[in-house]
Design an enzyme around this catalytic site. Sequence first.
Site, mmCIF file in Angstrom:
data_model
loop_
_atom_site.group_PDB
_atom_site.id
_atom_site.type_symbol
_atom_site.label_atom_id
_atom_site.label_comp_id
_atom_site.label_asym_id
_atom_site.label_seq_id
_atom_site.Cartn_x
_atom_site.Cartn_y
_atom_site.Cartn_z
ATOM 1 N N LYS A 174 -22.778 -45.947 -5.500
ATOM 2 C CA LYS A 174 -22.800 -46.586 -4.185
ATOM 3 C C LYS A 174 -23.782 -47.753 -4.173
ATOM 4 O O LYS A 174 -24.949 -47.600 -4.511
ATOM 5 C CB LYS A 174 -23.174 -45.561 -3.119
ATOM 6 N N THR A 206 -26.889 -44.165 9.988
ATOM 7 C CA THR A 206 -26.331 -43.917 8.652
ATOM 8 C C THR A 206 -26.799 -42.587 8.075
ATOM 9 O O THR A 206 -26.650 -42.340 6.884
ATOM 10 C CB THR A 206 -26.732 -45.050 7.692
ATOM 11 N N GLY A 208 -26.720 -39.128 6.719
ATOM 12 C CA GLY A 208 -25.654 -38.295 6.187
ATOM 13 C C GLY A 208 -24.502 -39.051 5.554
ATOM 14 O O GLY A 208 -23.459 -38.460 5.258
ATOM 15 N N THR A 209 -24.689 -40.344 5.295
ATOM 16 C CA THR A 209 -23.607 -41.140 4.708
ATOM 17 C C THR A 209 -23.186 -40.600 3.337
ATOM 18 O O THR A 209 -21.988 -40.465 3.048
ATOM 19 C CB THR A 209 -24.033 -42.613 4.571
ATOM 20 N N GLY A 210 -24.167 -40.271 2.486
ATOM 21 C CA GLY A 210 -23.850 -39.762 1.158
ATOM 22 C C GLY A 210 -23.134 -38.423 1.207
ATOM 23 O O GLY A 210 -22.175 -38.188 0.450
ATOM 24 N N CYS A 211 -23.582 -37.532 2.082
ATOM 25 C CA CYS A 211 -22.936 -36.223 2.244
ATOM 26 C C CYS A 211 -21.493 -36.408 2.702
ATOM 27 O O CYS A 211 -20.567 -35.750 2.215
ATOM 28 C CB CYS A 211 -23.688 -35.383 3.267
#
Length: 265
Positions: A174, A206, A208-211
């Site tokens: 990412k 943003t 929790g974007t990765g989760c």
Amino acid sequence: MIPNILSIAGSDPSGGAGVQADIKAISANGGYAMAALTALTAQNTQGVRAVDLVRPEMVAAQIAAIREDIRIDAVKIGMLGTAELISAVAEAIKGLSVPVVLDPVMVAKGGDRLLAAEAVTALREVMLPRATVITPNLPEAADLLGCAVAQSRSEMRDQARGLRVMGARAVYLKGGHLGGEASPDLLLDGSGETWIEGLRLPTANTHGTGCTLSSALATQLVRAPTLITAARAARAYTHRAICAADGLSVGHGHGPLDHFFAARG
């Protein structure tokens, strides 16, 4: 068929990240969400106050109970915390012939470290080779590789290749931490590289974007015909959830994404 997706991750009581975000993203992408908790956290949109790790034996028992009764179509792995937890999860999912998406959660949005430094070696050696796709951001990739954070697309490419050398079959790197207006992601597997382009969104919501991305990807890997198709669908869903996030009013720090934007029209 509605795919059954197992999230193995920590809890976020504020609902924006961790297992709570995973369940929302899996459900919104058409899956049935299950969860094995690895940690309890006391956190909100402004930061993490405390972390209480679940005993490795209990994490393994949760996964075993699900495996004994329910078909698992894909696994998403998030916060693990220690080398002991990493080893326990690796053993607990042994023999599962399903896609495994590893989100190497190391540092929370507010800067709190969620993976002990000595556990990084275990993540590299034990978990990376079991992952179908690993989804690090640029600081996480640098942490895994023991190098500086990538500052360009060329360095992103080099670091994605380095992670594949470590054993990851595919890398979804990412690029949100790159400077500038663009926010490109790089998908690299044995067949080559694919850049998934996007613009940086002007929002602080943003958390929790990765989760969210990794859970959406785990679900789409069951539903989509190819890895590239699944990755594009997961990225598009996450982008739209960020776009809709300003419609929520949750907390005073990094707010959560709106996972159910489609249900709200």
